[in-house]
Design a protein around this motif. Sequence first.
Motif, PDB file in Angstrom:
ATOM      1  N   PRO A   1      30.233  17.850 -27.876  1.00  0.00           N
ATOM      2  CA  PRO A   1      29.096  17.752 -28.751  1.00  0.00           C
ATOM      3  C   PRO A   1      28.047  16.812 -28.174  1.00  0.00           C
ATOM      4  N   ARG A   2      26.784  17.130 -28.456  1.00  0.00           N
ATOM      5  CA  ARG A   2      25.706  16.299 -27.938  1.00  0.00           C
ATOM      6  C   ARG A   2      25.832  14.868 -28.433  1.00  0.00           C
ATOM      7  N   SER A   3      26.174  14.689 -29.703  1.00  0.00           N
ATOM      8  CA  SER A   3      26.246  13.343 -30.280  1.00  0.00           C
ATOM      9  C   SER A   3      27.392  12.535 -29.706  1.00  0.00           C
ATOM     10  N   GLY A   4      28.372  13.214 -29.093  1.00  0.00           N
ATOM     11  CA  GLY A   4      29.526  12.489 -28.580  1.00  0.00           C
ATOM     12  C   GLY A   4      29.613  12.491 -27.069  1.00  0.00           C
ATOM     13  N   THR A   5      28.483  12.665 -26.422  1.00  0.00           N
ATOM     14  CA  THR A   5      28.484  12.746 -24.966  1.00  0.00           C
ATOM     15  C   THR A   5      29.058  11.486 -24.339  1.00  0.00           C
ATOM     16  N   SER A   6      29.978  11.676 -23.409  1.00  0.00           N
ATOM     17  CA  SER A   6      30.587  10.547 -22.724  1.00  0.00           C
ATOM     18  C   SER A   6      29.616   9.930 -21.746  1.00  0.00           C
ATOM     19  N   ARG A   7      29.701   8.626 -21.596  1.00  0.00           N
ATOM     20  CA  ARG A   7      28.839   7.942 -20.639  1.00  0.00           C
ATOM     21  C   ARG A   7      29.189   8.311 -19.204  1.00  0.00           C
ATOM     22  N   THR A   8      30.421   8.797 -18.995  1.00  0.00           N
ATOM     23  CA  THR A   8      30.818   9.169 -17.645  1.00  0.00           C
ATOM     24  C   THR A   8      30.429  10.611 -17.318  1.00  0.00           C
ATOM     25  N   GLU A   9      30.004  11.362 -18.313  1.00  0.00           N
ATOM     26  CA  GLU A   9      29.584  12.734 -18.079  1.00  0.00           C
ATOM     27  C   GLU A   9      28.237  12.748 -17.359  1.00  0.00           C
ATOM     28  N   PRO A  10      28.033  13.667 -16.424  1.00  0.00           N
ATOM     29  CA  PRO A  10      26.752  13.701 -15.714  1.00  0.00           C
ATOM     30  C   PRO A  10      25.580  13.876 -16.675  1.00  0.00           C
ATOM     31  N   ALA A  11      24.431  13.341 -16.284  1.00  0.00           N
ATOM     32  CA  ALA A  11      23.218  13.561 -17.074  1.00  0.00           C
ATOM     33  C   ALA A  11      22.804  15.023 -16.989  1.00  0.00           C
ATOM     34  N   VAL A  12      22.994  15.610 -15.797  1.00  0.00           N
ATOM     35  CA  VAL A  12      22.658  17.018 -15.578  1.00  0.00           C
ATOM     36  C   VAL A  12      23.787  17.655 -14.788  1.00  0.00           C
ATOM     37  N   ARG A  13      24.162  18.844 -15.197  1.00  0.00           N
ATOM     38  CA  ARG A  13      25.185  19.601 -14.462  1.00  0.00           C
ATOM     39  C   ARG A  13      24.703  21.036 -14.288  1.00  0.00           C
ATOM     40  N   LEU A  14      24.742  21.521 -13.059  1.00  0.00           N
ATOM     41  CA  LEU A  14      24.465  22.916 -12.756  1.00  0.00           C
ATOM     42  C   LEU A  14      25.773  23.554 -12.323  1.00  0.00           C
ATOM     43  N   VAL A  15      26.117  24.670 -12.936  1.00  0.00           N
ATOM     44  CA  VAL A  15      27.374  25.346 -12.648  1.00  0.00           C
ATOM     45  C   VAL A  15      27.085  26.773 -12.179  1.00  0.00           C
ATOM     46  N   ASP A  16      27.297  27.030 -10.876  1.00  0.00           N
ATOM     47  CA  ASP A  16      27.137  28.356 -10.284  1.00  0.00           C
ATOM     48  C   ASP A  16      25.810  28.996 -10.689  1.00  0.00           C
ATOM     49  N   VAL A  17      24.735  28.269 -10.469  1.00  0.00           N
ATOM     50  CA  VAL A  17      23.412  28.728 -10.903  1.00  0.00           C
ATOM     51  C   VAL A  17      22.802  29.674  -9.870  1.00  0.00           C
ATOM     52  N   HIS A  18      22.409  30.837 -10.362  1.00  0.00           N
ATOM     53  CA  HIS A  18      21.700  31.831  -9.556  1.00  0.00           C
ATOM     54  C   HIS A  18      20.327  32.053 -10.181  1.00  0.00           C
ATOM     55  N   LYS A  19      19.340  32.291  -9.340  1.00  0.00           N
ATOM     56  CA  LYS A  19      18.015  32.682  -9.826  1.00  0.00           C
ATOM     57  C   LYS A  19      17.445  33.717  -8.882  1.00  0.00           C
ATOM     58  N   THR A  20      17.232  34.930  -9.420  1.00  0.00           N
ATOM     59  CA  THR A  20      16.659  36.029  -8.652  1.00  0.00           C
ATOM     60  C   THR A  20      15.357  36.465  -9.303  1.00  0.00           C
ATOM     61  N   TYR A  21      14.314  36.544  -8.500  1.00  0.00           N
ATOM     62  CA  TYR A  21      13.018  37.013  -8.985  1.00  0.00           C
ATOM     63  C   TYR A  21      12.903  38.497  -8.687  1.00  0.00           C
ATOM     64  N   ASP A  22      12.656  39.275  -9.755  1.00  0.00           N
ATOM     65  CA  ASP A  22      12.566  40.718  -9.603  1.00  0.00           C
ATOM     66  C   ASP A  22      11.238  41.113  -8.965  1.00  0.00           C
ATOM     67  N   GLY A  23      11.233  42.293  -8.409  1.00  0.00           N
ATOM     68  CA  GLY A  23      10.042  42.829  -7.768  1.00  0.00           C
ATOM     69  C   GLY A  23      10.435  44.016  -6.917  1.00  0.00           C
ATOM     70  N   ALA A  24       9.494  44.524  -6.154  1.00  0.00           N
ATOM     71  CA  ALA A  24       9.818  45.644  -5.271  1.00  0.00           C
ATOM     72  C   ALA A  24      10.980  45.287  -4.357  1.00  0.00           C
ATOM     73  N   THR A  25      10.974  44.026  -3.899  1.00  0.00           N
ATOM     74  CA  THR A  25      12.103  43.484  -3.139  1.00  0.00           C
ATOM     75  C   THR A  25      12.570  42.221  -3.849  1.00  0.00           C
ATOM     76  N   PRO A  26      13.694  42.255  -4.603  1.00  0.00           N
ATOM     77  CA  PRO A  26      14.164  41.069  -5.320  1.00  0.00           C
ATOM     78  C   PRO A  26      14.393  39.892  -4.378  1.00  0.00           C
ATOM     79  N   VAL A  27      14.052  38.704  -4.857  1.00  0.00           N
ATOM     80  CA  VAL A  27      14.196  37.487  -4.057  1.00  0.00           C
ATOM     81  C   VAL A  27      15.231  36.586  -4.716  1.00  0.00           C
TER      82      VAL A  27
END
Length: 261
Positions: free
Chosen positions: A15-41
Motif C-alpha cells: 500500500p502507498r501509505s505503508g511504503t517501506s523506507r527500504t523500498e526503491p523510490a522508483v522501480r522499472l520492471v521489464d519496461v518496453h516502449k515501442t512507437y508505432d508507425g510504418a516501421t515500429p521503433v
Amino acid sequence: MPNPPDVDVEGVDTPRSGTSRTEPAVRLVDVHKTYDGATPVAALRGVSLDFARGSLTAVMGQSGSGKSTLLNVAAGLDVPTRGQVVIGGTDTSKFSPDDLTRFRRDQVGFIFQSYNLIGHLDVLTNIELPLVLGGRTADRAWLAELVRTLGIAGLEDRLPGELSGGQAQRVAIARALMTRPSVVFADEPTGALDSRSGQQVLELLCDATRRLNQTVVLVTHDSGVAAATERVVFLSDGLVVDDVTAPTAEQVAARMLALGR
C-alpha cells in the motif's frame, strides 16, 4: 482523486501509505516502449531498474539510445507498451490518463533544460503552481526553506524574464521540490547554463539528495555532471548496458566513447 491502488510488485502487495523506507523510490520492471508507425521503433526493450530513495543517478547514452524515453516513461509523461513503473510504492502503469496526471502532479517533480517557467507569473507563484493546480495550500515554512536554500530570496516578485539562466533554473528546482515528491526527474538541467551557473545548479541537486533525502534522476550528456552523481546508468539501443557506482569523469567519458564506436 481516489487513493492510488495498491501495487503488486513481484508478488508483494504494497500500500502507498505503508511504503517501506527500504523500498526503491522508483522501480522499472521489464519496461518496453515501442512507437508505432510504418516501421515500429523499439525505444526501450526490457529495462529493469531500481532508483534508491535519496539517491542521485545519471542516465547517459548516445542519441537514440532510449534515455529520453526512459525518463518520460519513468516520470509518467508517457506510458510503457509493456512492463511496470512503480513510484513510491504505487504502480502507475495502469492508471487512467486523468489519474496519472494527478498522481504525477503530486508525486513527481520535473526540471527541464528550458526551465518551463510561466512567463506572466512571478517567481513565488511559479514555485507554488503544482500545489495551486492540485487545489492544495502551500506549506509556508517549506516554501521559505526552499527559497532560502536555493538562494532565490529577494527574487520572489520578479517575472521569469527578469532572471538570469541560473536563477531561473533555481526557481525550477524549487518548483520541482515544492510538493515533496517521491522523485525528481531532470532533463539536461545544466545544458542551457554557463559553466559557473551549471556547477551551482549541480551542487544544489547534490545538496537536495543529501539534506532533503530527495531522489533525483537526471539525463545528461556531460561526463562532468554524471561524475558528480552517485551512479550512472548507460543505455544503448533501448537496453541497459552498464551501471556504474561512484563514477569518475574519466570512466564516464571512456564508456561513452566506447558506446559511440
